[in-house]
Every structure is written in structure tokens, then in C-alpha cells.
Design an enzyme around this catalytic site. Structure first.
Site, PDB file in Angstrom:
ATOM      1  N   ASP A  74      41.256  47.700  40.645  1.00  0.00           N
ATOM      2  CA  ASP A  74      40.312  47.797  41.755  1.00  0.00           C
ATOM      3  C   ASP A  74      41.070  48.242  43.016  1.00  0.00           C
ATOM      4  O   ASP A  74      42.162  47.759  43.300  1.00  0.00           O
ATOM      5  CB  ASP A  74      39.644  46.438  41.992  1.00  0.00           C
ATOM      6  CG  ASP A  74      38.405  46.565  42.864  1.00  0.00           C
ATOM      7  OD1 ASP A  74      37.293  46.340  42.351  1.00  0.00           O
ATOM      8  OD2 ASP A  74      38.544  46.900  44.058  1.00  0.00           O
TER       9      ASP A  74
ATOM     10  N   ASN B   5      28.345  42.495  38.460  1.00  0.00           N
ATOM     11  CA  ASN B   5      27.334  42.469  39.507  1.00  0.00           C
ATOM     12  C   ASN B   5      26.254  43.493  39.164  1.00  0.00           C
ATOM     13  O   ASN B   5      26.563  44.590  38.703  1.00  0.00           O
ATOM     14  CB  ASN B   5      27.967  42.790  40.859  1.00  0.00           C
ATOM     15  CG  ASN B   5      28.993  41.743  41.260  1.00  0.00           C
ATOM     16  OD1 ASN B   5      28.846  40.564  40.943  1.00  0.00           O
ATOM     17  ND2 ASN B   5      30.049  42.171  41.931  1.00  0.00           N
TER      18      ASN B   5
ATOM     19  N   HIS C  72      30.332  48.081  35.412  1.00  0.00           N
ATOM     20  CA  HIS C  72      31.740  47.696  35.393  1.00  0.00           C
ATOM     21  C   HIS C  72      31.880  46.193  35.275  1.00  0.00           C
ATOM     22  O   HIS C  72      31.099  45.430  35.853  1.00  0.00           O
ATOM     23  CB  HIS C  72      32.478  48.203  36.635  1.00  0.00           C
ATOM     24  CG  HIS C  72      31.781  47.913  37.927  1.00  0.00           C
ATOM     25  ND1 HIS C  72      30.688  48.633  38.381  1.00  0.00           N
ATOM     26  CD2 HIS C  72      32.004  46.963  38.864  1.00  0.00           C
ATOM     27  CE1 HIS C  72      30.283  48.146  39.538  1.00  0.00           C
ATOM     28  NE2 HIS C  72      31.064  47.124  39.852  1.00  0.00           N
TER      29      HIS C  72
ATOM     30  N   HIS D 254      34.361  43.159  36.081  1.00  0.00           N
ATOM     31  CA  HIS D 254      35.524  42.749  36.869  1.00  0.00           C
ATOM     32  C   HIS D 254      36.329  41.731  36.057  1.00  0.00           C
ATOM     33  O   HIS D 254      35.759  40.760  35.541  1.00  0.00           O
ATOM     34  CB  HIS D 254      35.098  42.049  38.165  1.00  0.00           C
ATOM     35  CG  HIS D 254      34.388  42.906  39.160  1.00  0.00           C
ATOM     36  ND1 HIS D 254      35.012  43.444  40.268  1.00  0.00           N
ATOM     37  CD2 HIS D 254      33.099  43.312  39.248  1.00  0.00           C
ATOM     38  CE1 HIS D 254      34.144  44.120  40.995  1.00  0.00           C
ATOM     39  NE2 HIS D 254      32.967  44.054  40.394  1.00  0.00           N
TER      40      HIS D 254
HETATM   41  P1  5GP Z   1      30.795  45.983  42.709  1.00  0.00           P
HETATM   42  O1  5GP Z   1      30.702  45.491  44.118  1.00  0.00           O
HETATM   43  O2  5GP Z   1      29.887  47.166  42.455  1.00  0.00           O
HETATM   44  O3  5GP Z   1      30.611  44.899  41.665  1.00  0.00           O
HETATM   45  O4  5GP Z   1      32.278  46.445  42.500  1.00  0.00           O
HETATM   46  C1  5GP Z   1      32.720  47.727  42.799  1.00  0.00           C
HETATM   47  C2  5GP Z   1      34.204  47.643  42.910  1.00  0.00           C
HETATM   48  O5  5GP Z   1      34.720  48.960  42.838  1.00  0.00           O
HETATM   49  C3  5GP Z   1      34.690  47.054  44.241  1.00  0.00           C
HETATM   50  O6  5GP Z   1      35.471  45.896  43.974  1.00  0.00           O
HETATM   51  C4  5GP Z   1      35.495  48.178  44.863  1.00  0.00           C
HETATM   52  O7  5GP Z   1      36.661  47.728  45.517  1.00  0.00           O
HETATM   53  C5  5GP Z   1      35.821  49.068  43.695  1.00  0.00           C
HETATM   54  N1  5GP Z   1      35.942  50.482  44.014  1.00  0.00           N
HETATM   55  C6  5GP Z   1      35.088  51.231  44.766  1.00  0.00           C
HETATM   56  N2  5GP Z   1      35.515  52.504  44.861  1.00  0.00           N
HETATM   57  C7  5GP Z   1      36.671  52.566  44.134  1.00  0.00           C
HETATM   58  C8  5GP Z   1      37.574  53.630  43.844  1.00  0.00           C
HETATM   59  O8  5GP Z   1      37.419  54.768  44.274  1.00  0.00           O
HETATM   60  N3  5GP Z   1      38.647  53.324  43.070  1.00  0.00           N
HETATM   61  C9  5GP Z   1      38.850  52.056  42.567  1.00  0.00           C
HETATM   62  N4  5GP Z   1      39.944  51.886  41.828  1.00  0.00           N
HETATM   63  N5  5GP Z   1      38.014  51.048  42.821  1.00  0.00           N
HETATM   64  C10 5GP Z   1      36.937  51.285  43.579  1.00  0.00           C
END
Ligand code: 5GP
Ligand code: ZN
Length: 113
Positions: free
Chosen positions: A29, A86, A99, A101
Site C-alpha cells: 500500500d 472495504n 482489494h 488489505h
Molecule cells: P480502500 O480505502 O479503497 O479500502 O483502500 C485503497 C488503498 O489503496 C488505500 O490504502 C491507499 O493507500 C491505496 N492506494 C491508493 N492508490 C494507490 C497507488 O497508486 N498505489 C498503491 N500502492 N496503493 C494505492
């Protein structure tokens, strides 16, 4: 423009890749909230859990088993970790590509109570 995770899958956007097979890819992440924070995503674009269909059981099960292997690889299996998906705006989903986590480390204990 395709989604950011599809861009990571295609190599268009760089990421710290950890694992890849025919079904899933894992990478770090970009904004880790704990010492270990890895995302496991399907190689096929699926927007969220809401878009899963019958037949995706194997894929989702595989995501969890890959998370288990990566947890062992990261040395956090015994100490414990959190797996989180999420879904939707109210579920805190900010990237519309399914995704999982994998979160482990001190801060992970305080997430979501
Ligand atoms: P969500 O909030 O949708 O459950 O998690 C999305 C996750 O993707 C977040 O923890 C965020 O930091 C990560 N993320 C967003 N954009 C990028 C990216 O361009 N590269 C990586 N490696 N992680 C990302
Ligand atoms: Zn995508």
C-alpha cells in the site's frame, strides 16, 4: 482512463510488487497504516464485493490463501494480522477495484476498534 489498480496491473503505474500469479497480484500500500500493509487484488477488474458473482468463490478464496502465505512470508502469521475488504462509500472504499488489505503491526490493533 482505467482504474489505478488496473494501471498497476498493466505496469503503467509503478508499485512495489510482492506477488503475482494467474489470478491475483499483491503489492505494498502506498500509504501504509501499519508496518505491514499489503493489498491483494484480482488481475481482472472487479469494482467491489458488490460486483462478485457466482463462480468467483475460487478467486475470493484464493485471495485469502495468498494473504495467508504473504503473512507468513512477512513474518506476521504467528503474531496475527487483519484482513479487510472495504466496500462502497460508507464502507470506506476509495479505489473501485476489489482489494484485500493485509495489515499487521502495532497500529493494526487500533483499526476499527
Ligand atoms: P480502500 O480505502 O479503497 O479500502 O483502500 C485503497 C488503498 O489503496 C488505500 O490504502 C491507499 O493507500 C491505496 N492506494 C491508493 N492508490 C494507490 C497507488 O497508486 N498505489 C498503491 N500502492 N496503493 C494505492
Ligand atoms: Zn481496475
Amino acid at each position: 482512463m482505467s482504474c489505478i489498480f488496473c494501471q498497476i496491473l498493466s505496469g503503467e503505474t509503478p508499485a512495489s510488487l510482492i506477488y503475482r500469479d494467474e489470478q491475483v497480484t499483491a503489492f505494498r500500500d502506498i500509504h501504509p497504516i501499519a508496518r505491514t500493509h499489503i493489498l491483494i487484488i484480482p488481475n481482472r477488474h472487479i469494482a467491489s464485493v458488490n460486483e462478485l458473482e457466482p463462480g468467483d468463490e475460487v478467486l475470493v478464496g484464493h485471495m485469502v490463501l495468498v494473504a495467508k502465505e504473504l503473512a507468513a512470508q512477512a513474518g506476521v502469521a504467528e503474531g496475527g494480522y487483519r484482513l479487510m475488504i472495504n466496500t462502497g462509500v460508507h464502507g470506506g472504499q476509495t479505489v473501485s477495484h476489489l482489494h484485500l488489505h493485509l495489515i499487521a503491526g502495532k497500529l493494526a490493533r487500533f483499526l476499527l476498534g
